[in-house]
Write an enzyme that holds these catalytic residues in place. Structure first.
Site, PDB file in Angstrom:
ATOM      1  N   SER A 132      52.728 -86.500  68.084  1.00 40.03           N
ATOM      2  CA  SER A 132      52.810 -86.810  69.506  1.00 40.03           C
ATOM      3  C   SER A 132      51.933 -88.026  69.825  1.00 40.03           C
ATOM      4  CB  SER A 132      52.445 -85.585  70.349  1.00 40.03           C
ATOM      5  OG  SER A 132      52.809 -85.783  71.696  1.00 40.03           O
ATOM      6  N   ASP A 175      63.505 -82.342  71.578  1.00 41.79           N
ATOM      7  CA  ASP A 175      62.138 -82.558  72.074  1.00 41.79           C
ATOM      8  C   ASP A 175      62.181 -82.824  73.578  1.00 41.79           C
ATOM      9  OD1 ASP A 175      59.528 -83.442  72.646  1.00 41.79           O
ATOM     10  OD2 ASP A 175      59.309 -84.326  70.655  1.00 41.79           O
ATOM     11  N   HIS A 210      59.402 -80.139  70.628  1.00 46.11           N
ATOM     12  CA  HIS A 210      58.131 -80.851  70.456  1.00 46.11           C
ATOM     13  C   HIS A 210      57.220 -79.968  69.615  1.00 46.11           C
ATOM     14  CE1 HIS A 210      55.597 -84.203  71.451  1.00 46.11           C
ATOM     15  NE2 HIS A 210      54.616 -83.386  71.790  1.00 46.11           N
TER      16      HIS A 210
END
Length: 140
Positions: free
Chosen positions: A22, A83, A116
């Site tokens: 991320s 995601d 995610h």
């Protein structure tokens, strides 16, 4: 750059890879393209991340002033199509931006089911990618 230089002198420049998940992946990409990191690093792994401030990165690396090592820098982008935090489109834009900067060794691996997060398939891909790029560690 000092940290990368210290690691490079300890383990060898051909064994230093920046990576993250991320925002950590975003920082790994951004750092690799700034701060005279090349040729200090052997590659970048960005999992569910993106290249931040792409216009500023491109402005800082105009054609003719790009380090020769930039073209050969291996980059692995891993991203889930599901995601909801960092869209898959961000991964596509990141790949395109890196290729527009002249990077020739950018790989984008996509995972249709993944949000995610990290999955076993992705970890296996990262492990294989690292294994294919990092030389055997020499006995000390």
């Amino acid at each position: 750059s000092d940290l990368a230089e210290a690691e490079a002198s300890r383990v060898g420049r051909d064994r230093v890879v920046l990576g993250g998940f991320s925002q950590g992946g975003a920082m790994a990409l951004y750092t690799a393209l700034h701060g005279n990191m090349l040729p200090l690093i052997a590659g970048v792994v960005c999992m569910s991340g993106y290249l931040p401030n792409q216009a500023a990165v491109a402005a800082a690396l105009p054609p003719g002033r790009r380090p020769a090592a930039l073209r050969e820098l291996p980059v692995l982008l891993c991203h889930g199509r599901a995601d909801g935090m960092v869209s898959f489109d961000a991964a596509l834009r990141t790949r395109d931006a890196l290729e527009a900067l002249g990077l020739e060794r950018v790989e984008l691996r996509e995972y249709g089911f993944m949000g995610h997060e990290v999955c076993d398939e992705e970890l296996q891909d990262v492990s294989e990618w690292l294994g294919a790029r990092l030389p055997e560690r020499k006995a000390v």
